[in-house]
Design a protein around this motif. Structure first.
Motif, mmCIF file in Angstrom:
data_model
loop_
_atom_site.group_PDB
_atom_site.id
_atom_site.type_symbol
_atom_site.label_atom_id
_atom_site.label_comp_id
_atom_site.label_asym_id
_atom_site.label_seq_id
_atom_site.Cartn_x
_atom_site.Cartn_y
_atom_site.Cartn_z
ATOM 1 N N THR A 250 1.001 -1.051 0.018
ATOM 2 C CA THR A 250 0.142 -0.111 -0.002
ATOM 3 C C THR A 250 0.820 1.240 -0.012
ATOM 4 O OG1 THR A 250 -0.231 -0.094 2.581
ATOM 5 C CG2 THR A 250 -1.954 -1.188 1.128
ATOM 6 N N VAL A 251 2.099 1.046 -0.256
ATOM 7 C CA VAL A 251 2.932 2.287 -0.267
ATOM 8 C C VAL A 251 3.705 2.166 -1.687
ATOM 9 C CG1 VAL A 251 3.128 2.546 2.179
ATOM 10 C CG2 VAL A 251 5.100 1.345 0.636
ATOM 11 N N GLY A 252 4.130 3.417 -2.126
ATOM 12 C CA GLY A 252 4.557 3.719 -3.236
ATOM 13 C C GLY A 252 5.793 4.830 -3.410
ATOM 14 N N LEU A 253 6.534 4.611 -4.553
ATOM 15 C CA LEU A 253 7.733 5.718 -4.536
ATOM 16 C C LEU A 253 7.671 6.005 -6.101
ATOM 17 C CD1 LEU A 253 10.107 7.138 -3.109
ATOM 18 C CD2 LEU A 253 11.347 5.654 -3.669
ATOM 19 N N TRP A 254 7.630 7.269 -6.243
ATOM 20 C CA TRP A 254 7.872 7.954 -7.741
ATOM 21 C C TRP A 254 9.304 8.687 -7.747
ATOM 22 C CZ3 TRP A 254 3.387 6.065 -6.095
ATOM 23 C CH2 TRP A 254 2.614 5.262 -7.082
ATOM 24 N N SER A 255 9.956 8.412 -8.862
ATOM 25 C CA SER A 255 11.198 9.226 -8.880
ATOM 26 C C SER A 255 11.532 9.900 -10.456
ATOM 27 C CB SER A 255 12.474 8.433 -8.456
ATOM 28 O OG SER A 255 13.670 9.035 -8.596
ATOM 29 N N LYS A 256 12.277 10.985 -10.301
ATOM 30 C CA LYS A 256 12.792 11.417 -11.739
ATOM 31 C C LYS A 256 14.099 10.446 -12.147
ATOM 32 C CE LYS A 256 10.769 16.136 -11.284
ATOM 33 N NZ LYS A 256 11.084 17.609 -11.106
ATOM 34 N N TYR A 257 14.637 9.908 -11.059
ATOM 35 C CA TYR A 257 15.856 9.406 -11.156
ATOM 36 C C TYR A 257 15.865 7.783 -11.044
ATOM 37 C CZ TYR A 257 17.405 14.329 -9.965
ATOM 38 O OH TYR A 257 17.304 15.460 -10.026
ATOM 39 N N PRO A 258 16.410 7.082 -11.529
ATOM 40 C CA PRO A 258 16.554 5.704 -11.537
ATOM 41 C C PRO A 258 16.417 4.910 -10.236
ATOM 42 C CG PRO A 258 18.148 6.266 -13.216
ATOM 43 C CD PRO A 258 17.802 7.316 -12.430
ATOM 44 N N LEU A 259 15.435 3.930 -9.985
ATOM 45 C CA LEU A 259 15.526 3.139 -8.643
ATOM 46 C C LEU A 259 15.979 1.861 -8.786
ATOM 47 C CD1 LEU A 259 11.714 3.922 -7.830
ATOM 48 C CD2 LEU A 259 13.722 5.125 -7.048
ATOM 49 N N SER A 260 16.770 1.518 -7.681
ATOM 50 C CA SER A 260 17.297 0.092 -7.760
ATOM 51 C C SER A 260 17.468 -0.264 -6.407
ATOM 52 C CB SER A 260 18.789 0.012 -8.213
ATOM 53 O OG SER A 260 19.558 0.943 -7.379
ATOM 54 N N ALA A 261 17.649 -1.831 -6.398
ATOM 55 C CA ALA A 261 17.456 -2.467 -4.828
ATOM 56 C C ALA A 261 16.003 -2.202 -4.197
ATOM 57 C CB ALA A 261 18.793 -2.006 -4.031
ATOM 58 N N THR A 262 15.065 -2.114 -4.966
ATOM 59 C CA THR A 262 13.958 -1.762 -4.217
ATOM 60 C C THR A 262 13.191 -3.271 -3.584
ATOM 61 O OG1 THR A 262 13.363 -0.263 -5.879
ATOM 62 C CG2 THR A 262 11.528 -0.925 -4.717
ATOM 63 N N LYS A 263 12.928 -2.983 -2.394
ATOM 64 C CA LYS A 263 12.127 -4.020 -1.851
ATOM 65 C C LYS A 263 11.356 -3.875 -0.726
ATOM 66 C CE LYS A 263 16.179 -4.286 1.661
ATOM 67 N NZ LYS A 263 17.001 -5.185 1.902
ATOM 68 N N PRO A 264 10.397 -4.635 -0.311
ATOM 69 C CA PRO A 264 9.378 -4.334 0.942
ATOM 70 C C PRO A 264 10.214 -4.195 2.170
ATOM 71 C CG PRO A 264 8.984 -6.478 0.109
ATOM 72 C CD PRO A 264 9.996 -5.870 -1.093
ATOM 73 N N VAL A 265 9.743 -3.795 3.083
ATOM 74 C CA VAL A 265 10.499 -3.621 4.616
ATOM 75 C C VAL A 265 9.364 -4.212 5.450
ATOM 76 C CG1 VAL A 265 11.470 -1.972 6.598
ATOM 77 C CG2 VAL A 265 11.943 -1.669 3.981
ATOM 78 N N ASP A 266 9.932 -5.191 6.045
ATOM 79 C CA ASP A 266 8.945 -6.195 7.011
ATOM 80 C C ASP A 266 9.070 -5.041 8.366
ATOM 81 O OD1 ASP A 266 7.451 -7.914 8.673
ATOM 82 O OD2 ASP A 266 9.250 -9.315 8.905
ATOM 83 N N ILE A 267 7.644 -4.712 8.521
ATOM 84 C CA ILE A 267 7.435 -4.039 9.900
ATOM 85 C C ILE A 267 6.600 -4.590 11.019
ATOM 86 C CG2 ILE A 267 8.053 -1.455 9.157
ATOM 87 C CD1 ILE A 267 5.292 -0.904 8.538
ATOM 88 N N ARG A 268 6.406 -5.970 10.626
ATOM 89 C CA ARG A 268 5.814 -6.850 11.477
ATOM 90 C C ARG A 268 4.216 -6.677 11.295
ATOM 91 N NH1 ARG A 268 10.047 -5.649 16.460
ATOM 92 N NH2 ARG A 268 11.995 -6.472 15.155
ATOM 93 N N LEU A 269 3.669 -6.622 10.246
ATOM 94 C CA LEU A 269 2.274 -6.381 10.362
ATOM 95 C C LEU A 269 1.643 -7.782 9.587
ATOM 96 C CD1 LEU A 269 1.732 -2.707 9.048
ATOM 97 C CD2 LEU A 269 0.851 -3.704 11.015
ATOM 98 N N GLY A 270 2.303 -8.338 8.651
ATOM 99 C CA GLY A 270 1.692 -9.385 8.092
ATOM 100 C C GLY A 270 1.436 -9.004 6.721
ATOM 101 N N TRP A 271 1.345 -7.926 6.288
ATOM 102 C CA TRP A 271 1.182 -7.371 4.828
ATOM 103 C C TRP A 271 2.133 -6.185 4.914
ATOM 104 C CZ3 TRP A 271 -2.180 -6.284 8.694
ATOM 105 C CH2 TRP A 271 -2.543 -5.019 9.000
ATOM 106 N N VAL A 272 2.382 -5.580 3.624
ATOM 107 C CA VAL A 272 3.517 -4.854 3.132
ATOM 108 C C VAL A 272 3.165 -3.079 3.329
ATOM 109 C CG1 VAL A 272 4.992 -3.804 1.421
ATOM 110 C CG2 VAL A 272 4.323 -6.403 1.701
ATOM 111 N N ARG A 273 3.486 -2.518 4.194
ATOM 112 C CA ARG A 273 3.366 -1.239 4.296
ATOM 113 C C ARG A 273 4.528 -0.237 4.568
ATOM 114 N NH1 ARG A 273 -2.184 -0.028 7.841
ATOM 115 N NH2 ARG A 273 -0.715 1.765 8.559
ATOM 116 N N ALA A 274 5.574 -0.767 3.937
ATOM 117 C CA ALA A 274 6.817 -0.140 3.966
ATOM 118 C C ALA A 274 7.719 -0.735 2.913
ATOM 119 C CB ALA A 274 7.430 -0.225 5.475
ATOM 120 N N MET A 275 8.610 0.264 2.488
ATOM 121 C CA MET A 275 9.455 -0.258 1.322
ATOM 122 C C MET A 275 10.948 0.598 1.332
ATOM 123 S SD MET A 275 7.879 1.712 -1.966
ATOM 124 C CE MET A 275 9.180 1.231 -3.155
#
Length: 343
Positions: free
Chosen positions: A186-211
């Motif tokens: 439920t989170v996203g990142l938009w950039s004018k510059y290239p993105l790499s090594a993108t991954k979700p971050v586990d904040i112990r919720l059981g679903w993804v709300r961090a990256m």
């Protein structure tokens, strides 16, 4: 008769030439002598002023064991300053010297804690402009919100509370300005510059709300985290319920602490202020752009009448140059922006 007149004239002349400050001071002392109750009135107001001062001084000692009262107090801590003008007005109405003297303590404490936020600390320059916005899953105008954000001038934008059905709308609305983007849960990142090594971050919720993603800026790589910590609730029977938020904050802090890149930016809705002890795992290792280079308090929620800054832009290894709130969109949060110097 002549002597009496001359003496009287001399007295009058002396009074006329007496310094105004001495006359006012003597007049005040005369009033105090005539009205001894000026010290007895307003005892309750004086106690209120002193209690407010001690709450601000000792807020870290308010226990969280009962309804997370400590976190609740720290979330709205700046608003305790409203007690100062209230006691001032009532003290003047009551003609209470006791209340007015006691008022000095909370006024001094509040200015020491929050006075620096009143001034505009924003400067010029900055290599990178970033923005963050909780767009609200129930946003009635995602198209308009995307258009407003695209026109903000930000190089990097983080969005939180992205509803699955609205992701495509934001992608279309931002595609013309931002060539690179990634949505994780439920989170996203938009950039004018290239993105790499993108991954979700586990904040112990059981679903993804961090990256987390690496943004390849012209000044070199920057690790950018986007997070939406769990919401908190204020309930009469349970107080300030924030246990899941607190656990997620600890997990986010651990992830940032393990980040190998020197330059780190955190964007998101943390559902907590910089004063909230529950966010210490994050706030202890990062700086708020608003606190370092902001204009005013930068409150972000609720958008209709902002009371607290629960949305945050924090940095490590970079220098904030300015920080501000963007105009209201269709969300119940205000978007935030900041410029930072990467060199």
């Amino acid at each position: 008769m002549t002597q009496e007149y001359t003496a009287q004239s001399v007295t009058t002349d002396n009074e006329e030439h007496r310094p105004p400050s001495r006359s006012r001071a003597r007049g005040l002392l005369d009033r105090l002598r005539r009205d001894p109750g000026i010290w007895r009135r307003g005892i309750i107001l004086a106690l209120l002023a002193l209690l407010t001062a001690f709450l601000m001084i000792l807020h870290a000692q308010i226990p969280n064991t009962i309804g997370n009262l400590g976190s609740l107090a720290e979330t709205f801590l700046p608003w305790l300053g409203l007690v100062v003008p209230l006691v001032l007005v009532l003290g003047l109405v009551r003609r209470s010297a006791t209340a007015l003297i006691a008022l000095l303590l909370p006024a001094i404490v509040w200015l020491n804690l929050f006075g620096g936020l009143i001034t505009d600390k924003a400067g010029g320059g900055g290599d990178l402009m970033v923005a963050t916005h909780n767009v609200n899953a129930d946003n009635p105008d995602p198209e308009g919100t995307a258009a407003d954000l695209a026109e903000s001038g930000a190089d990097v934008i983080a969005l939180e509370e992205l509803k699955a059905g609205a992701v495509e709308t934001y992608e279309k609305g931002l595609a013309g300005t931002y060539k690179y983007h990634s949505v994780q849960g439920t989170v996203g990142l938009w950039s004018k510059y290239p993105l790499s090594a993108t991954k979700p971050v586990d904040i112990r919720l059981g679903w993804v709300r961090a990256m987390r993603s690496t943004v390849a800026t012209p000044q070199g790589p920057v690790a950018v985290y986007v997070a939406h910590l769990p919401s908190v609730r204020v309930k009469l029977h349970a107080g300030f319920t924030a246990n899941q938020r607190d656990k997620s904050a600890d997990a986010l802090g651990e992830a940032i602490d393990d980040e190998p890149l020197e330059r780190v930016i955190l964007l998101g809705d943390l559902n907590g202020t910089m004063n909230d002890r529950a966010l210490k795992a994050v706030t202890a290792q990062m700086r708020s752009t608003q606190g370092a280079a902001g204009d005013g308090y930068g409150f972000s929620w609720p958008a209709s009448f902002p009371l607290a800054r629960i949305d945050q832009i924090m940095v490590r290894g970079v220098e904030p140059t300015s920080s501000w709130s963007l105009p209201r969109t269709g969300s119940d949060h205000l978007p935030l922006a900041a410029r930072v110097d990467l060199r």
